[in-house]
Scaffold this motif. Structure first.
Motif, PDB file in Angstrom:
ATOM      1  N   ALA A 169       0.680  -1.262  -0.133  1.00  0.00           N
ATOM      2  CA  ALA A 169       0.033   0.074  -0.176  1.00  0.00           C
ATOM      3  C   ALA A 169       0.834   1.113   0.076  1.00  0.00           C
ATOM      4  CB  ALA A 169      -0.918   0.050   1.255  1.00  0.00           C
ATOM      5  N   ALA A 170       1.799   1.158   0.592  1.00  0.00           N
ATOM      6  CA  ALA A 170       3.121   2.337   0.823  1.00  0.00           C
ATOM      7  C   ALA A 170       3.438   2.485  -0.505  1.00  0.00           C
ATOM      8  CB  ALA A 170       3.990   2.181   1.960  1.00  0.00           C
ATOM      9  N   ILE A 171       4.030   1.447  -1.108  1.00  0.00           N
ATOM     10  CA  ILE A 171       4.684   1.785  -2.525  1.00  0.00           C
ATOM     11  C   ILE A 171       3.807   2.283  -3.358  1.00  0.00           C
ATOM     12  CG2 ILE A 171       5.748   0.518  -4.296  1.00  0.00           C
ATOM     13  CD1 ILE A 171       6.788  -1.522  -2.239  1.00  0.00           C
ATOM     14  N   ALA A 172       2.517   1.689  -3.643  1.00  0.00           N
ATOM     15  CA  ALA A 172       1.311   2.088  -4.520  1.00  0.00           C
ATOM     16  C   ALA A 172       1.082   3.627  -4.386  1.00  0.00           C
ATOM     17  CB  ALA A 172       0.074   1.237  -4.452  1.00  0.00           C
ATOM     18  N   ALA A 173       1.097   4.140  -3.059  1.00  0.00           N
ATOM     19  CA  ALA A 173       0.968   5.314  -2.641  1.00  0.00           C
ATOM     20  C   ALA A 173       1.870   6.345  -3.126  1.00  0.00           C
ATOM     21  CB  ALA A 173       0.582   5.617  -1.143  1.00  0.00           C
ATOM     22  N   ALA A 174       3.088   5.722  -2.879  1.00  0.00           N
ATOM     23  CA  ALA A 174       4.171   6.649  -3.353  1.00  0.00           C
ATOM     24  C   ALA A 174       4.367   6.960  -5.033  1.00  0.00           C
ATOM     25  CB  ALA A 174       5.459   6.229  -2.866  1.00  0.00           C
ATOM     26  N   ASN A 175       3.978   5.640  -5.727  1.00  0.00           N
ATOM     27  CA  ASN A 175       3.933   5.616  -6.989  1.00  0.00           C
ATOM     28  C   ASN A 175       2.890   6.903  -7.483  1.00  0.00           C
ATOM     29  OD1 ASN A 175       4.549   4.343  -9.884  1.00  0.00           O
ATOM     30  ND2 ASN A 175       2.253   4.183  -9.450  1.00  0.00           N
ATOM     31  N   ASN A 176       1.757   6.573  -6.901  1.00  0.00           N
ATOM     32  CA  ASN A 176       0.461   7.534  -7.379  1.00  0.00           C
ATOM     33  C   ASN A 176       0.682   8.904  -7.103  1.00  0.00           C
ATOM     34  OD1 ASN A 176      -0.918   5.296  -8.190  1.00  0.00           O
ATOM     35  ND2 ASN A 176      -2.069   5.014  -6.118  1.00  0.00           N
ATOM     36  N   ALA A 193      13.588  11.836 -10.367  1.00  0.00           N
ATOM     37  CA  ALA A 193      14.179  12.408  -8.937  1.00  0.00           C
ATOM     38  C   ALA A 193      13.010  12.188  -7.884  1.00  0.00           C
ATOM     39  CB  ALA A 193      14.710  13.650  -9.367  1.00  0.00           C
ATOM     40  N   SER A 194      12.004  12.597  -8.462  1.00  0.00           N
ATOM     41  CA  SER A 194      10.648  12.404  -7.491  1.00  0.00           C
ATOM     42  C   SER A 194      10.452  10.943  -7.171  1.00  0.00           C
ATOM     43  CB  SER A 194       9.367  13.096  -7.999  1.00  0.00           C
ATOM     44  OG  SER A 194       9.708  14.208  -8.138  1.00  0.00           O
ATOM     45  N   ALA A 195      10.529  10.137  -7.951  1.00  0.00           N
ATOM     46  CA  ALA A 195      10.433   8.588  -7.628  1.00  0.00           C
ATOM     47  C   ALA A 195      11.472   8.122  -6.875  1.00  0.00           C
ATOM     48  CB  ALA A 195      10.215   7.819  -9.063  1.00  0.00           C
ATOM     49  N   ALA A 196      12.702   8.407  -7.289  1.00  0.00           N
ATOM     50  CA  ALA A 196      13.795   7.822  -6.378  1.00  0.00           C
ATOM     51  C   ALA A 196      13.438   8.205  -5.068  1.00  0.00           C
ATOM     52  CB  ALA A 196      15.253   8.321  -6.821  1.00  0.00           C
ATOM     53  N   HIS A 197      13.235   9.718  -4.779  1.00  0.00           N
ATOM     54  CA  HIS A 197      13.278  10.289  -3.441  1.00  0.00           C
ATOM     55  C   HIS A 197      11.877   9.403  -2.651  1.00  0.00           C
ATOM     56  CE1 HIS A 197      13.052  12.873  -0.018  1.00  0.00           C
ATOM     57  NE2 HIS A 197      11.888  13.192  -0.377  1.00  0.00           N
ATOM     58  N   HIS A 253      12.681   2.774 -14.188  1.00  0.00           N
ATOM     59  CA  HIS A 253      12.668   1.920 -13.166  1.00  0.00           C
ATOM     60  C   HIS A 253      14.175   1.582 -12.519  1.00  0.00           C
ATOM     61  CE1 HIS A 253      12.959  -1.038 -16.560  1.00  0.00           C
ATOM     62  NE2 HIS A 253      13.493  -1.541 -15.735  1.00  0.00           N
ATOM     63  N   GLU A 254      15.150   1.125 -13.684  1.00  0.00           N
ATOM     64  CA  GLU A 254      16.433   0.989 -13.200  1.00  0.00           C
ATOM     65  C   GLU A 254      16.980   2.162 -12.453  1.00  0.00           C
ATOM     66  OE1 GLU A 254      20.700   0.383 -15.351  1.00  0.00           O
ATOM     67  OE2 GLU A 254      18.890  -0.251 -16.560  1.00  0.00           O
ATOM     68  N   VAL A 255      16.845   3.605 -12.821  1.00  0.00           N
ATOM     69  CA  VAL A 255      17.433   4.655 -12.119  1.00  0.00           C
ATOM     70  C   VAL A 255      16.643   4.600 -10.652  1.00  0.00           C
ATOM     71  CG1 VAL A 255      17.268   7.263 -11.858  1.00  0.00           C
ATOM     72  CG2 VAL A 255      17.458   6.168 -14.230  1.00  0.00           C
ATOM     73  N   VAL A 256      15.393   4.400 -10.442  1.00  0.00           N
ATOM     74  CA  VAL A 256      14.860   4.331  -9.068  1.00  0.00           C
ATOM     75  C   VAL A 256      15.617   3.273  -8.462  1.00  0.00           C
ATOM     76  CG1 VAL A 256      12.483   3.666  -8.000  1.00  0.00           C
ATOM     77  CG2 VAL A 256      12.532   5.302  -9.866  1.00  0.00           C
ATOM     78  N   ALA A 257      15.745   2.157  -8.769  1.00  0.00           N
ATOM     79  CA  ALA A 257      16.426   1.044  -8.181  1.00  0.00           C
ATOM     80  C   ALA A 257      17.605   1.343  -7.639  1.00  0.00           C
ATOM     81  CB  ALA A 257      16.312  -0.512  -8.830  1.00  0.00           C
ATOM     82  N   ARG A 258      18.571   1.920  -8.627  1.00  0.00           N
ATOM     83  CA  ARG A 258      20.000   2.131  -8.359  1.00  0.00           C
ATOM     84  C   ARG A 258      20.054   3.289  -7.144  1.00  0.00           C
ATOM     85  NH1 ARG A 258      23.555   1.982 -13.581  1.00  0.00           N
ATOM     86  NH2 ARG A 258      24.952   2.144 -11.940  1.00  0.00           N
ATOM     87  N   VAL A 259      19.511   4.316  -7.314  1.00  0.00           N
ATOM     88  CA  VAL A 259      19.369   5.250  -6.603  1.00  0.00           C
ATOM     89  C   VAL A 259      18.753   5.120  -5.176  1.00  0.00           C
ATOM     90  CG1 VAL A 259      18.579   7.740  -5.908  1.00  0.00           C
ATOM     91  CG2 VAL A 259      19.156   7.317  -8.226  1.00  0.00           C
ATOM     92  N   GLY A 260      17.745   4.183  -5.198  1.00  0.00           N
ATOM     93  CA  GLY A 260      17.220   3.831  -4.049  1.00  0.00           C
ATOM     94  C   GLY A 260      17.985   2.926  -2.942  1.00  0.00           C
ATOM     95  N   ALA A 261      18.908   2.115  -4.105  1.00  0.00           N
ATOM     96  CA  ALA A 261      20.012   1.173  -3.341  1.00  0.00           C
ATOM     97  C   ALA A 261      21.010   2.009  -2.715  1.00  0.00           C
ATOM     98  CB  ALA A 261      20.420   0.275  -4.365  1.00  0.00           C
ATOM     99  N   ALA A 262      21.622   2.958  -3.447  1.00  0.00           N
ATOM    100  CA  ALA A 262      22.532   3.935  -2.960  1.00  0.00           C
ATOM    101  C   ALA A 262      22.284   4.616  -1.863  1.00  0.00           C
ATOM    102  CB  ALA A 262      22.912   5.041  -3.991  1.00  0.00           C
ATOM    103  N   LEU A 263      21.097   5.079  -1.682  1.00  0.00           N
ATOM    104  CA  LEU A 263      20.569   5.936  -0.362  1.00  0.00           C
ATOM    105  C   LEU A 263      20.519   4.928   0.842  1.00  0.00           C
ATOM    106  CD1 LEU A 263      17.836   8.317  -2.304  1.00  0.00           C
ATOM    107  CD2 LEU A 263      19.932   8.931  -1.218  1.00  0.00           C
ATOM    108  N   ARG A 264      19.984   3.849   0.437  1.00  0.00           N
ATOM    109  CA  ARG A 264      19.735   2.733   1.664  1.00  0.00           C
ATOM    110  C   ARG A 264      21.351   2.352   2.042  1.00  0.00           C
ATOM    111  NH1 ARG A 264      15.912   0.939  -1.844  1.00  0.00           N
ATOM    112  NH2 ARG A 264      17.357  -0.749  -2.696  1.00  0.00           N
ATOM    113  N   ALA A 265      22.149   2.001   1.224  1.00  0.00           N
ATOM    114  CA  ALA A 265      23.486   1.606   1.546  1.00  0.00           C
ATOM    115  C   ALA A 265      24.128   2.963   2.548  1.00  0.00           C
ATOM    116  CB  ALA A 265      24.350   1.540   0.234  1.00  0.00           C
ATOM    117  N   ALA A 266      23.828   4.061   1.998  1.00  0.00           N
ATOM    118  CA  ALA A 266      24.318   5.351   2.730  1.00  0.00           C
ATOM    119  C   ALA A 266      23.859   5.363   4.105  1.00  0.00           C
ATOM    120  CB  ALA A 266      24.187   6.550   2.008  1.00  0.00           C
TER     121      ALA A 266
END
Length: 269
Positions: A169-176, A193-197, A253-266
């Motif tokens: 539900a949280a992922i769908a809400a963020a996407n919407n 950028a908005s999606a990655a954030h 979707h690749e940009v989102v995945a890689r930026v998200g992974a970088a932020l989580r790793a940080a």
């Protein structure tokens, strides 16, 4: 009634999988243009088919009714999401994978701004199309929840169904939120950028915190310090710097995945 020029058919029906996708898109584009020009209720299936350069029988090979055409590639996107889940490794972050998969929806909208903006306006004003949009979002959410439930269960979570439902539900809400903000801006906002954030916020909310117990063992996660202890080399949050390098041709979707992974790793900012 406004006349719409007859379009050349995108492909003959049933030729190839790619040809079928193109014809579905052609029918959707023709339908949306007609709905905008003369109204949803006033537009007939025959007019949509003629505008796309095909016959009525061909239209019904692809859609059961004219309201189905507004989200023509919904099944295709769901199938692509499921392929992402099938090919995801067992060691990856389930929430990050789910965020990357739902990013395919944003890719689809971003690929055709004109049609996406018109579709958005139609779903705001035509009740039956708004209902169709709600149904598509619900299906995306159920697909996400199914994948997350399996992964959380594999990790030993004691309530995988509940956690999966809340995370989906949280992922769908963020996407919407990202999608609608982008559409309201007429495509001017930076959707990547908005999606990655947005997805990084969701992933951060559902990952285990330092000192939290691993769902399967009850012990702190490997690499996480015990409560009250700092890990060696910890830096103040305001000193953290995250750099992600990728091709400008990378899909959203690749940009989102890689930026998200970088932020989580940080770690948390």
């Amino acid at each position: 009634m406004t006349e719409t020029p007859r379009r050349a058919p995108a492909t003959r029906a049933g030729a190839t999988a790619a040809g079928r996708r193109e014809l579905r898109r052609a029918l959707a584009s023709a339908a949306i243009d007609l709905f905008v020009a003369q109204g949803y209720e006033a537009t007939t299936v025959d007019e949509i088919a003629a505008a796309a350069g095909v016959g009525r029988r061909t239209f019904f090979r692809y859609f059961d009714a004219k309201d189905d055409v507004i989200f023509a590639n919904h099944d295709e996107i769901v199938a692509e999401m499921e392929r992402v889940f099938e090919t995801a490794g067992p060691d990856g972050d389930p929430v990050g994978t789910a965020c990357a998969a739902v990013g395919l929806v944003l890719d689809y909208y971003a690929a055709d701004l004109d049609v996406s903006v018109k579709r958005f306006a139609l779903t705001r004003t035509v009740p039956s199309l708004r209902d169709k949009e709600v149904a598509t979002v619900d299906r995306y959410q159920r697909v996400l929840a199914g994948y997350l439930r399996r992964r959380f269960a594999e990790q030993g979570d004691d309530a995988p169904g509940l956690r999966a439902a809340v995370a989906a539900a949280a992922i769908a809400a963020a996407n919407n939120h990202v999608l609608r903000s982008w559409l309201r801006s007429g495509g001017e906002d930076d959707i990547a950028a908005s999606a990655a954030h947005a997805f990084a916020l969701v992933a951060d909310a559902f990952r285990d915190r330092p000192g939290s117990s691993h769902p399967a063992t009850g012990h702190p996660e490997p690499g996480h310090p015990e409560p009250g202890h700092s890990a060696p080399g910890d830096r103040p949050a305001n000193e953290a710097t995250v750099v992600a390098v990728m091709s400008t041709a990378a899909p959203l979707h690749e940009v989102v995945a890689r930026v998200g992974a970088a932020l989580r790793a940080a770690g948390p900012a």
